[in-house]
Design an enzyme around this catalytic site. Structure first.
Site, PDB file in Angstrom:
ATOM      1  N   CYS A  12     -56.485  29.500 -56.370  1.00  0.00           N
ATOM      2  CA  CYS A  12     -57.489  30.279 -55.624  1.00  0.00           C
ATOM      3  C   CYS A  12     -58.358  31.091 -56.586  1.00  0.00           C
ATOM      4  CB  CYS A  12     -56.821  31.255 -54.655  1.00  0.00           C
ATOM      5  SG  CYS A  12     -55.805  30.497 -53.399  1.00  0.00           S
ATOM      6  N   ARG A  35     -48.332  29.989 -64.495  1.00  0.00           N
ATOM      7  CA  ARG A  35     -48.343  28.854 -63.557  1.00  0.00           C
ATOM      8  C   ARG A  35     -48.328  27.539 -64.334  1.00  0.00           C
ATOM      9  NH1 ARG A  35     -47.149  25.611 -61.229  1.00  0.00           N
ATOM     10  NH2 ARG A  35     -47.912  24.574 -59.357  1.00  0.00           N
ATOM     11  N   ASP A  74     -49.716  39.650 -69.300  1.00  0.00           N
ATOM     12  CA  ASP A  74     -48.760  39.614 -68.192  1.00  0.00           C
ATOM     13  C   ASP A  74     -48.809  40.968 -67.487  1.00  0.00           C
ATOM     14  OD1 ASP A  74     -46.482  39.720 -66.554  1.00  0.00           O
ATOM     15  OD2 ASP A  74     -45.406  38.313 -67.835  1.00  0.00           O
ATOM     16  N   ASN A 119     -41.760  39.725 -60.937  1.00  0.00           N
ATOM     17  CA  ASN A 119     -43.153  39.441 -61.279  1.00  0.00           C
ATOM     18  C   ASN A 119     -44.115  40.043 -60.255  1.00  0.00           C
ATOM     19  OD1 ASN A 119     -45.050  37.834 -63.019  1.00  0.00           O
ATOM     20  ND2 ASN A 119     -45.535  36.928 -61.028  1.00  0.00           N
ATOM     21  N   THR A 145     -50.562  37.432 -47.669  1.00  0.00           N
ATOM     22  CA  THR A 145     -50.336  36.210 -46.881  1.00  0.00           C
ATOM     23  C   THR A 145     -50.181  36.529 -45.395  1.00  0.00           C
ATOM     24  OG1 THR A 145     -48.658  34.527 -46.385  1.00  0.00           O
ATOM     25  CG2 THR A 145     -47.895  36.422 -47.591  1.00  0.00           C
ATOM     26  N   SER A 188     -39.179  34.306 -46.548  1.00  0.00           N
ATOM     27  CA  SER A 188     -38.690  33.832 -47.849  1.00  0.00           C
ATOM     28  C   SER A 188     -38.790  35.007 -48.807  1.00  0.00           C
ATOM     29  CB  SER A 188     -39.558  32.685 -48.381  1.00  0.00           C
ATOM     30  OG  SER A 188     -40.820  33.185 -48.804  1.00  0.00           O
ATOM     31  N   TYR A 190     -40.469  35.052 -51.537  1.00  0.00           N
ATOM     32  CA  TYR A 190     -41.899  35.185 -51.855  1.00  0.00           C
ATOM     33  C   TYR A 190     -42.607  36.040 -50.800  1.00  0.00           C
ATOM     34  CZ  TYR A 190     -46.774  33.978 -51.123  1.00  0.00           C
ATOM     35  OH  TYR A 190     -48.112  34.064 -50.866  1.00  0.00           O
ATOM     36  N   HIS A 191     -42.395  35.693 -49.520  1.00  0.00           N
ATOM     37  CA  HIS A 191     -43.074  36.459 -48.465  1.00  0.00           C
ATOM     38  C   HIS A 191     -42.618  37.921 -48.466  1.00  0.00           C
ATOM     39  CE1 HIS A 191     -43.767  32.319 -46.835  1.00  0.00           C
ATOM     40  NE2 HIS A 191     -44.951  32.853 -46.642  1.00  0.00           N
ATOM     41  N   LYS A 194     -44.614  40.059 -50.698  1.00  0.00           N
ATOM     42  CA  LYS A 194     -45.934  40.419 -50.153  1.00  0.00           C
ATOM     43  C   LYS A 194     -45.816  41.590 -49.167  1.00  0.00           C
ATOM     44  CE  LYS A 194     -48.450  37.221 -52.134  1.00  0.00           C
ATOM     45  NZ  LYS A 194     -49.592  37.471 -53.002  1.00  0.00           N
ATOM     46  N   GLN A 217     -53.905  36.064 -46.236  1.00  0.00           N
ATOM     47  CA  GLN A 217     -54.505  34.732 -46.278  1.00  0.00           C
ATOM     48  C   GLN A 217     -53.606  33.671 -45.648  1.00  0.00           C
ATOM     49  OE1 GLN A 217     -57.267  32.706 -49.477  1.00  0.00           O
ATOM     50  NE2 GLN A 217     -55.211  32.766 -50.311  1.00  0.00           N
ATOM     51  N   VAL A 220     -54.044  27.665 -47.911  1.00  0.00           N
ATOM     52  CA  VAL A 220     -55.345  27.184 -48.397  1.00  0.00           C
ATOM     53  C   VAL A 220     -55.278  25.670 -48.571  1.00  0.00           C
ATOM     54  CG1 VAL A 220     -57.088  27.414 -50.200  1.00  0.00           C
ATOM     55  CG2 VAL A 220     -55.659  29.387 -49.588  1.00  0.00           C
ATOM     56  N   LEU A 248     -50.835  21.012 -45.729  1.00  0.00           N
ATOM     57  CA  LEU A 248     -51.942  20.111 -45.385  1.00  0.00           C
ATOM     58  C   LEU A 248     -52.375  19.279 -46.592  1.00  0.00           C
ATOM     59  CD1 LEU A 248     -53.999  18.954 -43.483  1.00  0.00           C
ATOM     60  CD2 LEU A 248     -55.376  21.030 -43.710  1.00  0.00           C
TER      61      LEU A 248
HETATM   62  N1  LIG Z   1     -52.490  28.881 -52.257  1.00  0.00           N
HETATM   63  C1  LIG Z   1     -52.307  29.301 -51.024  1.00  0.00           C
HETATM   64  O1  LIG Z   1     -52.246  28.512 -50.064  1.00  0.00           O
HETATM   65  C2  LIG Z   1     -52.190  30.776 -50.747  1.00  0.00           C
HETATM   66  C3  LIG Z   1     -52.050  31.194 -49.406  1.00  0.00           C
HETATM   67  C4  LIG Z   1     -51.925  32.544 -49.125  1.00  0.00           C
HETATM   68  C5  LIG Z   1     -51.942  33.469 -50.153  1.00  0.00           C
HETATM   69  N2  LIG Z   1     -52.079  33.047 -51.451  1.00  0.00           N
HETATM   70  C6  LIG Z   1     -52.046  34.075 -52.497  1.00  0.00           C
HETATM   71  O2  LIG Z   1     -53.162  33.938 -53.357  1.00  0.00           O
HETATM   72  C7  LIG Z   1     -52.782  34.277 -54.689  1.00  0.00           C
HETATM   73  C8  LIG Z   1     -53.167  33.144 -55.611  1.00  0.00           C
HETATM   74  O3  LIG Z   1     -52.517  31.945 -55.181  1.00  0.00           O
HETATM   75  P1  LIG Z   1     -52.769  30.570 -55.908  1.00  0.00           P
HETATM   76  O4  LIG Z   1     -52.535  29.504 -54.930  1.00  0.00           O
HETATM   77  O5  LIG Z   1     -54.050  30.641 -56.649  1.00  0.00           O
HETATM   78  O6  LIG Z   1     -51.540  30.562 -56.929  1.00  0.00           O
HETATM   79  P2  LIG Z   1     -51.490  30.041 -58.434  1.00  0.00           P
HETATM   80  O7  LIG Z   1     -50.051  30.039 -58.839  1.00  0.00           O
HETATM   81  O8  LIG Z   1     -52.268  28.784 -58.584  1.00  0.00           O
HETATM   82  O9  LIG Z   1     -52.261  31.200 -59.230  1.00  0.00           O
HETATM   83  C9  LIG Z   1     -51.684  32.424 -59.586  1.00  0.00           C
HETATM   84  C10 LIG Z   1     -52.175  32.746 -60.993  1.00  0.00           C
HETATM   85  O10 LIG Z   1     -51.632  34.016 -61.376  1.00  0.00           O
HETATM   86  C11 LIG Z   1     -51.102  33.920 -62.684  1.00  0.00           C
HETATM   87  N3  LIG Z   1     -50.022  34.917 -62.789  1.00  0.00           N
HETATM   88  C12 LIG Z   1     -48.843  34.956 -62.107  1.00  0.00           C
HETATM   89  N4  LIG Z   1     -48.114  36.021 -62.487  1.00  0.00           N
HETATM   90  C13 LIG Z   1     -48.857  36.686 -63.415  1.00  0.00           C
HETATM   91  C14 LIG Z   1     -48.643  37.861 -64.175  1.00  0.00           C
HETATM   92  N5  LIG Z   1     -47.499  38.553 -64.091  1.00  0.00           N
HETATM   93  N6  LIG Z   1     -49.613  38.272 -65.035  1.00  0.00           N
HETATM   94  C15 LIG Z   1     -50.762  37.575 -65.154  1.00  0.00           C
HETATM   95  N7  LIG Z   1     -51.024  36.440 -64.476  1.00  0.00           N
HETATM   96  C16 LIG Z   1     -50.076  36.014 -63.599  1.00  0.00           C
HETATM   97  C17 LIG Z   1     -50.625  32.465 -62.813  1.00  0.00           C
HETATM   98  O11 LIG Z   1     -50.557  32.042 -64.162  1.00  0.00           O
HETATM   99  C18 LIG Z   1     -51.692  31.720 -62.017  1.00  0.00           C
HETATM  100  O12 LIG Z   1     -52.760  31.303 -62.822  1.00  0.00           O
HETATM  101  C19 LIG Z   1     -51.275  34.529 -54.672  1.00  0.00           C
HETATM  102  O13 LIG Z   1     -51.019  35.897 -54.673  1.00  0.00           O
HETATM  103  C20 LIG Z   1     -50.827  33.896 -53.384  1.00  0.00           C
HETATM  104  O14 LIG Z   1     -49.703  34.544 -52.865  1.00  0.00           O
HETATM  105  C21 LIG Z   1     -52.205  31.730 -51.762  1.00  0.00           C
END
Ligand SMILES: NC(=O)c1ccc[n+]([C@@H]2O[C@H](COP(=O)([O-])OP(=O)(O)OC[C@H]3O[C@@H](n4cnc5c(N)ncnc54)[C@H](O)[C@@H]3O)[C@@H](O)[C@H]2O)c1
Length: 398
Positions: A12, A35, A74, A119, A145, A188, A190-191, A194, A217, A220, A248
């Site tokens: 995202c 990631r 980080d 984290n 979320t 979960s 993870y949830h 949040k 959100q 996606v 999806l």
């Molecule tokens: N993808 C979805 O469907 C979705 C849905 C709802 C909410 N979200 C939320 O959107 C956000 C982004 O999701 P995404 O799908 O892009 O995930 P993603 O894992 O692709 O991206 C997360 C990014 O954050 C970086 N990261 C993680 N921990 C870190 C840290 N401690 N320091 C610095 N960088 C760090 C990772 O390297 C990665 O590039 C998340 O918080 C997720 O919970 C995503």
């Protein structure tokens, strides 16, 4: 405006960073690249080939004509560097995507549960504490979320945008009404992180008047935006594996490669969805409509439509001719649930929702077909079980 995009190398975050840069903002991407390291650990790769962050930035400078900077940091573990970064960059806003975002990954083992909590909770708390210590007035836009509300029965009630008005009975028989944070019901680890983020925002907003927009959100779908489509080096990631792939996109990829659509349980689970293009647009709208000083945390439901998983599978099957396979559910969750969601905040700000019927389902299938030979079929099943009971059901199924 100067914006730090935490997690700006992710699914995202990357299209969001590019969109903000295109809109004339001065963007600094902050990411620890965790990631990409998790992909290496899990021995799986994005279905679409993704360039390194260095290549991405060079490509964007050439194609988009604007430079973005990148800081590898980080946020959960390098507090002093984060504080220093805020002090030197003095951003007006921080968009916070930087969390471990997969529910199945968070439930794989006690190690991944602990990593997800360490984290996500530390990262969010470090950001809040660093903003307070910096003394800067920085607007946080956080990606939360829809799962904070839970996927149990809401008994037909519409889920409001973050706050619920309740009536509290008094001993003398009278009642008063109050607006409270909607109760959380994480499904979960993870949830759960949040829901903890939500409390951290509530507290720092109350105590230190930190301005926060928390975006609840939906799932996606899709992969690219018009901007990331401009050059192959800008291509966004496409997760399809059992840990990181979302429902999806997984169905569309499975249909593309002739793999039966993996419906868990009865398929009666209802979830909220949003296309990646709308997700990017919503973040922009949230930045442009920041809370004023002293305003309580703004919470927006960042979703455009809700669907039952089984019905989604049928829709994809009708579109592609794919077969559907019902499987044991690795998650401990309600067999079916309702999910009626109020999303007026973004609609009133001008969001024009992209829906499943807009032809983009086919586009995702085409992307998946193009990269089908990169798919490792052995990584498609979801093997991360919520409890030993679900693990037993998975092992019986084989
Ligand atoms: N993808 C979805 O469907 C979705 C849905 C709802 C909410 N979200 C939320 O959107 C956000 C982004 O999701 P995404 O799908 O892009 O995930 P993603 O894992 O692709 O991206 C997360 C990014 O954050 C970086 N990261 C993680 N921990 C870190 C840290 N401690 N320091 C610095 N960088 C760090 C990772 O390297 C990665 O590039 C998340 O918080 C997720 O919970 C995503």
């Amino acid at each position: 405006m100067k914006v730090l995009v935490l997690g700006g190398d992710g699914f995202c975050g990357w299209p969001c960073a590019v969109n903000l840069s295109e809109g004339g903002h001065d963007v600094v991407i902050v990411d620890n690249l965790s990631r990409r390291k998790i992909d290496i650990d899990l021995e799986v790769e994005s279905l679409t080939p993704i360039a390194t962050i260095g290549e991405r930035l060079r490509a964007w400078e050439q194609v988009g004509g604007k430079a973005m900077r990148f800081v590898q940091l980080d946020i959960a573990r390098e507090y002093d560097r984060l504080l220093q970064l805020l002090r030197s960059e003095r951003p007006e806003a921080v968009v916070h995507f930087a969390e471990q975002r997969a529910a199945p990954y968070s439930m794989k083992s006690s190690a991944t549960k602990r990593y997800t909590v360490d984290n996500n909770v530390n990262g969010t708390h470090n950001l809040l504490a660093a903003i307070v210590e910096s003394g800067l007035d920085i607007h946080i836009v956080h990606l939360g979320t829809m799962g904070v509300y839970g996927y149990g029965s809401h008994r037909g009630a519409t889920i409001p945008e973050g706050y619920l008005t309740v009536e509290v009975p008094q001993a003398d028989g009278s009642r008063f009404t109050e607006k409270i944070l909607h109760p959380t019901d994480p499904g979960s680890v993870y949830h759960m992180t949040k829901t903890l983020d939500q409390l951290l925002f509530y507290y720092y907003n109350k105590n230190d008047a930190i301005r926060v927009t928390d975006l609840h959100q939906g799932i996606v779908w899709g992969t690219n935006t018009a901007l990331t489509d401009r050059d192959p080096r800008l291509t966004n990631r496409f997760d399809y594996d059992g840990d990181y792939g979302t429902v999806l996109n997984r169905f569309l990829m499975q249909a593309a490669i002739g793999y039966p659509l993996t419906v868990h349980g009865t398929g009666g689970q209802t979830r909220a969805f949003i296309h990646i293009r709308d997700s990017v647009r919503c973040v922009q709208l949230a930045l442009e409509n920041a809370p004023t000083s002293g305003e309580k945390v703004k919470i927006f439901n960042q979703m455009t439509e809700s669907h039952q998983v089984g019905q989604l599978a049928q829709k994809v099957a009708a579109l592609t001719g794919a077969e559907i396979r019902y499987q044991a559910n690795p998650r401990k969750e309600a067999i079916e649930n309702d999910l009626i969601v109020d999303n007026r905040c973004f609609l009133e700000l001008g969001l024009q929702p992209t829906t499943l019927d807009d032809g983009l389902l086919k586009e995702v299938v085409e992307v998946a077909r193009r990269w089908a030979d990169r798919c490792d079929r052995s990584r498609i099943p979801c093997l991360s079980a919520w409890t030993t009971r679900q693990a037993e059901a998975l092992s019986v199924q084989g």
